[in-house]
Design a protein around this motif. Structure first.
Motif, PDB file in Angstrom:
ATOM      1  N   SER A  37       0.854  -1.179   0.000  1.00 53.87           N
ATOM      2  CA  SER A  37       0.000   0.000   0.000  1.00 53.87           C
ATOM      3  C   SER A  37       0.894   1.234   0.000  1.00 53.87           C
ATOM      4  O   SER A  37       2.091   1.142   0.265  1.00 53.87           O
ATOM      5  N   PHE A  50      -4.501  -1.563  -4.394  1.00 53.83           N
ATOM      6  CA  PHE A  50      -3.993  -2.382  -3.306  1.00 53.83           C
ATOM      7  C   PHE A  50      -5.167  -2.981  -2.525  1.00 53.83           C
ATOM      8  O   PHE A  50      -6.321  -2.584  -2.719  1.00 53.83           O
ATOM      9  N   ASP A 104      -6.093  -2.492   0.486  1.00 53.71           N
ATOM     10  CA  ASP A 104      -6.809  -1.475   1.274  1.00 53.71           C
ATOM     11  C   ASP A 104      -7.575  -0.481   0.404  1.00 53.71           C
ATOM     12  O   ASP A 104      -8.055   0.534   0.881  1.00 53.71           O
ATOM     13  N   THR A 144      -6.480   1.441  -1.977  1.00 55.81           N
ATOM     14  CA  THR A 144      -5.707   2.587  -2.440  1.00 55.81           C
ATOM     15  C   THR A 144      -5.365   2.369  -3.907  1.00 55.81           C
ATOM     16  O   THR A 144      -4.841   1.325  -4.276  1.00 55.81           O
TER      17      THR A 144
END
Length: 150
Positions: free
Chosen positions: A47, A79, A81, A83
């Protein structure tokens, strides 16, 4: 100069977030690079935010974990998460860019690159294979031992 300079065989960096912004004014040719990996150094990116191109060379490797694609020098993807990333990655002298899918993230397409000279990896299957993973037919055997005393 470079926001992160990874140099040397056996050096590994694991990035799980942060903002990497390449600087200006260096006369060594790496102005504005967010990541610069060379001489066998490895960078694993899970990330983060990256402003400035990346460069990987001299048998080094940059691995992106998530859902990514490469078209020429542009890497785009997301990513785990969520992002987003869009960055130019230059390779030279045996540098490698790898895309590694993560089992907790479902990608719309498999990791890929164009042209297809960049390796991609996928996680190992999570379900057991028939025949215990053997490529040949299955075999099961029993050995029975008995001891008698009189």
């Amino acid at each position: 100069g470079a926001a992160l300079h990874v140099h040397g065989f056996g050096t590994s960096v694991f990035i799980h977030g942060g903002n990497f912004k390449g600087g200006k004014g260096s006369d060594d040719g790496d102005d504005g690079l967010s990541i610069y990996a060379l001489n066998g150094g490895d960078v694993h990116i899970y990330s983060g935010s990256f402003e400035g191109e990346m460069e990987v060379g001299d048998s080094s490797m940059i691995a992106f974990y998530g859902c990514f694609r490469k078209n020429d020098t542009t890497v785009t993807g997301v990513f785990v998460d969520e992002t987003n990333l869009e960055v130019n990655v230059r390779t030279r002298n045996g540098g490698k860019v790898m895309f590694i899918s993560v089992s907790v993230q479902e990608c719309e397409t498999a990791p890929s690159s164009a042209p297809t000279n960049v390796p991609t990896l996928s996680p190992q299957p999570t379900m057991p294979r028939p025949n215990g993973g053997s490529k040949n037919g299955g075999f099961c055997g029993f050995i029975i031992m008995a001891a008698f005393t009189v």
